[in-house]
Design an enzyme around this catalytic site. Structure first.
Site, PDB file in Angstrom:
ATOM      1  N   ASP A 263       0.841  -1.192   0.000  1.00  0.00           N
ATOM      2  CA  ASP A 263       0.000   0.000   0.000  1.00  0.00           C
ATOM      3  C   ASP A 263       0.875   1.242   0.000  1.00  0.00           C
ATOM      4  O   ASP A 263       1.590   1.508   0.960  1.00  0.00           O
ATOM      5  CB  ASP A 263      -0.881  -0.024   1.253  1.00  0.00           C
ATOM      6  CG  ASP A 263      -1.856   1.130   1.267  1.00  0.00           C
ATOM      7  OD1 ASP A 263      -2.254   1.569   0.175  1.00  0.00           O
ATOM      8  OD2 ASP A 263      -2.214   1.585   2.371  1.00  0.00           O
ATOM      9  N   GLY A 318      -8.394   9.970  -5.019  1.00  0.00           N
ATOM     10  CA  GLY A 318      -9.244   9.544  -3.900  1.00  0.00           C
ATOM     11  C   GLY A 318     -10.021  10.718  -3.319  1.00  0.00           C
ATOM     12  O   GLY A 318      -9.532  11.858  -3.309  1.00  0.00           O
ATOM     13  N   CYS A 321      -8.217  12.525  -0.703  1.00  0.00           N
ATOM     14  CA  CYS A 321      -6.788  12.661  -1.015  1.00  0.00           C
ATOM     15  C   CYS A 321      -6.435  14.084  -1.464  1.00  0.00           C
ATOM     16  O   CYS A 321      -7.121  14.657  -2.313  1.00  0.00           O
ATOM     17  CB  CYS A 321      -6.455  11.675  -2.131  1.00  0.00           C
ATOM     18  SG  CYS A 321      -4.720  11.645  -2.493  1.00  0.00           S
ATOM     19  N   ASP A 360      -7.927   2.523  -8.618  1.00  0.00           N
ATOM     20  CA  ASP A 360      -8.064   2.820  -7.191  1.00  0.00           C
ATOM     21  C   ASP A 360      -8.397   4.291  -6.961  1.00  0.00           C
ATOM     22  O   ASP A 360      -7.572   5.168  -7.211  1.00  0.00           O
ATOM     23  CB  ASP A 360      -6.737   2.456  -6.492  1.00  0.00           C
ATOM     24  CG  ASP A 360      -6.750   2.800  -5.015  1.00  0.00           C
ATOM     25  OD1 ASP A 360      -7.829   3.065  -4.471  1.00  0.00           O
ATOM     26  OD2 ASP A 360      -5.658   2.776  -4.408  1.00  0.00           O
ATOM     27  N   GLY A 383     -12.945   3.436  -1.515  1.00  0.00           N
ATOM     28  CA  GLY A 383     -12.955   3.757  -0.099  1.00  0.00           C
ATOM     29  C   GLY A 383     -14.263   4.412   0.299  1.00  0.00           C
ATOM     30  O   GLY A 383     -15.043   3.870   1.076  1.00  0.00           O
ATOM     31  N   ARG A 384     -14.521   5.579  -0.271  1.00  0.00           N
ATOM     32  CA  ARG A 384     -15.724   6.346   0.075  1.00  0.00           C
ATOM     33  C   ARG A 384     -16.988   5.506  -0.078  1.00  0.00           C
ATOM     34  O   ARG A 384     -17.870   5.514   0.779  1.00  0.00           O
ATOM     35  CB  ARG A 384     -15.820   7.584  -0.825  1.00  0.00           C
ATOM     36  CG  ARG A 384     -16.862   8.601  -0.427  1.00  0.00           C
ATOM     37  CD  ARG A 384     -17.115   9.590  -1.565  1.00  0.00           C
ATOM     38  NE  ARG A 384     -17.597   8.895  -2.754  1.00  0.00           N
ATOM     39  CZ  ARG A 384     -18.869   8.600  -2.984  1.00  0.00           C
ATOM     40  NH1 ARG A 384     -19.796   8.980  -2.145  1.00  0.00           N
ATOM     41  NH2 ARG A 384     -19.228   7.932  -4.076  1.00  0.00           N
ATOM     42  N   ARG A 420       2.880   4.589   4.218  1.00  0.00           N
ATOM     43  CA  ARG A 420       2.233   4.698   2.900  1.00  0.00           C
ATOM     44  C   ARG A 420       2.820   5.850   2.089  1.00  0.00           C
ATOM     45  O   ARG A 420       2.781   5.851   0.871  1.00  0.00           O
ATOM     46  CB  ARG A 420       0.727   4.904   3.097  1.00  0.00           C
ATOM     47  CG  ARG A 420      -0.049   4.888   1.811  1.00  0.00           C
ATOM     48  CD  ARG A 420      -1.551   4.906   2.059  1.00  0.00           C
ATOM     49  NE  ARG A 420      -2.231   4.424   0.877  1.00  0.00           N
ATOM     50  CZ  ARG A 420      -2.600   5.208  -0.140  1.00  0.00           C
ATOM     51  NH1 ARG A 420      -2.375   6.493  -0.084  1.00  0.00           N
ATOM     52  NH2 ARG A 420      -3.173   4.684  -1.205  1.00  0.00           N
TER      53      ARG A 420
HETATM   54  P1  RVP Z   1     -12.093   6.930  -2.837  1.00  0.00           P
HETATM   55  O1  RVP Z   1     -12.743   5.636  -3.208  1.00  0.00           O
HETATM   56  O2  RVP Z   1     -12.253   7.978  -3.870  1.00  0.00           O
HETATM   57  O3  RVP Z   1     -12.534   7.402  -1.474  1.00  0.00           O
HETATM   58  O4  RVP Z   1     -10.513   6.671  -2.774  1.00  0.00           O
HETATM   59  C1  RVP Z   1      -9.951   5.675  -1.968  1.00  0.00           C
HETATM   60  C2  RVP Z   1      -8.487   5.608  -2.271  1.00  0.00           C
HETATM   61  O5  RVP Z   1      -7.837   6.836  -1.921  1.00  0.00           O
HETATM   62  C3  RVP Z   1      -7.717   4.566  -1.487  1.00  0.00           C
HETATM   63  O6  RVP Z   1      -7.864   3.259  -1.974  1.00  0.00           O
HETATM   64  C4  RVP Z   1      -6.284   5.078  -1.588  1.00  0.00           C
HETATM   65  O7  RVP Z   1      -5.667   4.707  -2.784  1.00  0.00           O
HETATM   66  C5  RVP Z   1      -6.467   6.569  -1.602  1.00  0.00           C
HETATM   67  N1  RVP Z   1      -6.185   7.182  -0.306  1.00  0.00           N
HETATM   68  C6  RVP Z   1      -6.324   6.668   0.933  1.00  0.00           C
HETATM   69  N2  RVP Z   1      -5.944   7.604   1.815  1.00  0.00           N
HETATM   70  C7  RVP Z   1      -5.577   8.653   1.082  1.00  0.00           C
HETATM   71  C8  RVP Z   1      -5.070   9.913   1.577  1.00  0.00           C
HETATM   72  O8  RVP Z   1      -5.113  10.193   2.760  1.00  0.00           O
HETATM   73  N3  RVP Z   1      -4.573  10.727   0.689  1.00  0.00           N
HETATM   74  N4  RVP Z   1      -5.737   8.395  -0.215  1.00  0.00           N
END
Ligand code: RVP
EC number: 1.1.1.205
Length: 500
Positions: A263, A318, A321, A360, A383-384, A420
C-alpha cells in the site's frame, strides 16, 4: 527537456459510453461480472483468484476491517484489511475472517449451571438473545451442559435465585451437531427435529457454535460468495508496507490471508521491488502480492517486472486525497487507467501473461465504475463507497439533519500511516498531510446499495452489447463530453418536485 504528455489528463465524469447492439445474448440476467485478480497465462490456466464482482475495499483504517471483509466477500468481492496497525492486530482481523462460517454463530450469551434465573435475564437483556448456552464454566467454548430458552422458565412463578441446573434443557435431552458439519447438514437436522437452534460441539463436548433456524434464509442468498476453493473459507486480502514486510508478511500468511497488496500512494519505487523480491525468495509464487500505485506505463512495467501479481492505478484521485495539491503528482484517473491498461495489453501480447490492473480511487457515481471497467480496469478499489455502510469500522453520527459516517484518509494525521507516504531514508513521521478527515453520508447495510450498483453496471453493459467484462473492455466505445453536455446529463431546466 522534460517530457510533456501531449494529451490532457481526464477523469471519469468527462466520458460517456456509446451503446452497442443489445441482443438476447446480453440481457442483464446473462451478464457475468467475474474478473481475474492475479496474473496468469490465459492460454494455459485461470487466474488463481477471480472476484465474482469487480470490487475491492480500500486498504484504509476507516474502511476495511474484518466486518467489512466478511460482508464484502459474502457478496463476491474482497477487502484488503488495513495495514496501518500493529502486525498482530492486522493478523487477528485476517484470522477472524478466515474463521467466519456463515450461519455458525459463536455463542455470546452463556451461563454456568450454578448461575441463577436472574443471571439469565440479565444476559438476555444485554445481548437481546433468548437462546443461552449453558457450559460448565459459563464461557462460549466450555463443555456444553444444556441450553436455556424462554420456554424453560416462567417469570410469574419462578424465583429469581432458581439455579440454571434446575430448569435448563440438559445436554442428554438436546439434539446437537458435530463440529465440521456443513450448514446444509445443520439445517437438515434443524428441520427434521423441529429445532430453533442447534448447538455444535467438538469431540470433547465443548460448545463451538449455534446454528439458528431463523438465519437459514439469509445464508442461502449469497450465491456470489467469494470462497477459497481449497478450504472453503471466505477470501480476504491484507495491506503491507515496504518497511516491516519481513515481519508482517509471515504473520499475515500464517493468519491465512489469500492475497497481499503493498500500500503506497506512489508505488514506482525500488522499495516495492525489494519487498516483492523478498516475498518471492521466501514464498515463491505461493503468496499473491499486488503493488502500486502507478499512473503510467513505466510504473506498470517496473512493478510487473519486479514480480507483482496485479497493479493498482491511481494517484491523487481519492475522495479524501490531497496529494495532488500537496505534492503536485498524479494524473486524471481515467487517463491513468487507459494508459496503464494499454501497457497491460502490450505486456500480454509480448509475454502471454495477463497482469490485472485495479483502478483505485475517484469513483463518485455508480456509472463511473462501468466507465473504469470499460477503460480497461479489471477491478476497482473504493474507499468512500464502502465507508458509508454499516459494515465499515467507523462511528455513525448525526450532524445537523444528516446521518453520516466518519471517513479519513491514510495520509491524514489521524491515520498516521507514514509508511504509505514513505520516501525512504530514516524518516518515520509525515511532515505534511496528504489526506483529510471527513464525513460521508450514511447509506445503511451494504447489500441494498451494492445490489443496486451492480444492477446499474449490468444494465449499462447490456446497453453496450457486452456479456462480460472482457468483452466490455474490448468492445466499449467511449466519448469525451464537453462541460455543457455534462450539465445536460442531469435533470435540467425543470423545477424538480423532490427539491421544492
Ligand atoms: P475513494 O474511493 O475515492 O474514497 O478513494 C480511496 C483511495 O484513496 C484509497 O484506496 C487510496 O488509494 C487513496 N487514499 C487513501 N488515503 C488517502 C489519503 O489520505 N490521501 N488516499
Amino acid at each position: 527537456m522534460a517530457i510533456i504528455f501531449p494529451d490532457t489528463s481526464h477523469t471519469f465524469g468527462e466520458y460517456l459510453l456509446i451503446p452497442g447492439l443489445t441482443t438476447p445474448e446480453c440481457t442483464v440476467d446473462k451478464i457475468s461480472l467475474r474478473t481475474p485478480l492475479a496474473k496468469y497465462s490465459p492460454a494455459k490456466e485461470e487466474s488463481r483468484i477471480n472476484l465474482n464482482i469487480p470490487f475491492v475495499s480500500a486498504i484504509m483504517q476507516s474502511v476495511s476491517n474484518d466486518t467489512m471483509a466478511i460482508a464484502l466477500a459474502r457478496n463476491g468481492g474482497l477487502s484488503f484489511i488495513f495495514g496501518s496497525q500493529p502486525i498482530e492486530e492486522e493478523a487477528e482481523m485476517v484470522a477472524r475472517v478466515k474463521k467466519f462460517k456463515a450461519g455458525f454463530v459463536r455463542s455470546d450469551a452463556n451461563v454456568s449451571p450454578k448461575d441463577t434465573l436472574a443471571d439469565v435475564l440479565a444476559i438476555t437483556q444485554n445481548t437481546g438473545h433468548s437462546t443461552i448456552g449453558v457450559t460448565d464454566d459459563g464461557t462460549p467454548d466450555g463443555v456444553l451442559c444444556g441450553i436455556v430458552t424462554s420456554r424453560d422458565y416462567r417469570l410469574s412463578t419462578d424465583s429469581m435465585d432458581r439455579k440454571v441446573a434446575d430448569f435448563m434443557t440438559p445436554f442428554e435431552r438436546l439434539t446437537t451437531g458435530r463440529k465440521g458439519i456443513s450448514l446444509s447438514e445443520a439445517n437438515d437436522i434443524i428441520w427434521s427435529h423441529k429445532l430453533n437452534a442447534l448447538p455444535i460441539i467438538d469431540e470433547d463436548r465443548r460448545l463451538c457454535y449455534f446454528v439458528f433456524r431463523k438465519d437459514y434464509d439469509s445464508h442461502k442468498e449469497n450465491p456470489l460468495e467469494l470462497q477459497n476453493p481449497h478450504n472453503k473459507t471466505l477470501m480476504v486480502g491484507a495491506g503491507i508496507n515496504t518497511r516491516d514486510y519481513k515481519e508482517r508478511v509471515p504473520a499475515l500468511v500464517e493468519a491465512g490471508a489469500d492475497v497481499l497488496c503493498i500500500d503506497s500512494s506512489d508505488g514506482f519505487s525500488v522499495w516495492q521491488k525489494e519487498t516483492i523480491t523478498w516475498i518471492r525468495e521466501q514464498y515463491g509464487d505461493r503468496v499473491i502480492v499486488g503493488a502500486g500505485n502507478v499512473v503510467d506505463q513505466d510504473g506498470f512495467r517496473y512493478l510487473v517486472e519486479a514480480g507483482a501479481d496485479f497493479i493498482k492505478v491511481g494517484i491523487g484521485g481519492g475522495s479524501i486525497c490531497i496529494t495532488r495539491e500537496q505534492k503536485g503528482i498524479g494524473r486524471g484517473q481515467a487517463t491513468a487507467v487507459i494508459d496503464v491498461a494499454k501497457a497491460r495489453d502490450d505486456y500480454y501480447r509480448e509475454t502471454g501473461i495477463y497482469v490485472p490492473i485495479c483502478s483505485d480511487g475517484g469513483i463518485v457515481h455508480d456509472y463511473h465504475m462501468t466507465l473504469a471497467l470499460a477503460m480497461g480496469a479489471d477491478f476497482l478499489m473504493m474507499g468512500r463507497y464502502f465507508a458509508r455502510f454499516d459494515e465499515s469500522p467507523t462511528e455513525k453520527l448525526r450532524i445537523g439533519n444528516n446521518i453520516v459516517k466518519e471517513y479519513w484518509g491514510e495520509g491524514s494525521n489521524r491515520a498516521h500511516n507514514w509508511q504509505r507516504y514513505d520516501g525512504g531514508g530514516v524518516a518515520t513521521v509525515m511532515k505534511f498531510e496528504e489526506g483529510v478527515d471527513s464525513y460521508v453520508p450514511y447509506a445503511g447495510p451494504m447489500k441494498d446499495t451494492l445490489d443496486q450498483t451492480l444492477s446499474k453496471i449490468k444494465a449499462t453493459m447490456s446497453s453496450c452489447g457486452t456479456v462480460d467484462l472482457k468483452t466490455l473492455r474490448e468492445n466499449a466505445k467511449l466519448t469525451l463530453v464537453s462541460s455543457t453536455s455534462i450539465i445536460e446529463g442531469g435533470a435540467h431546466d425543470v423545477i424538480r418536485k423532490d427539491r421544492t
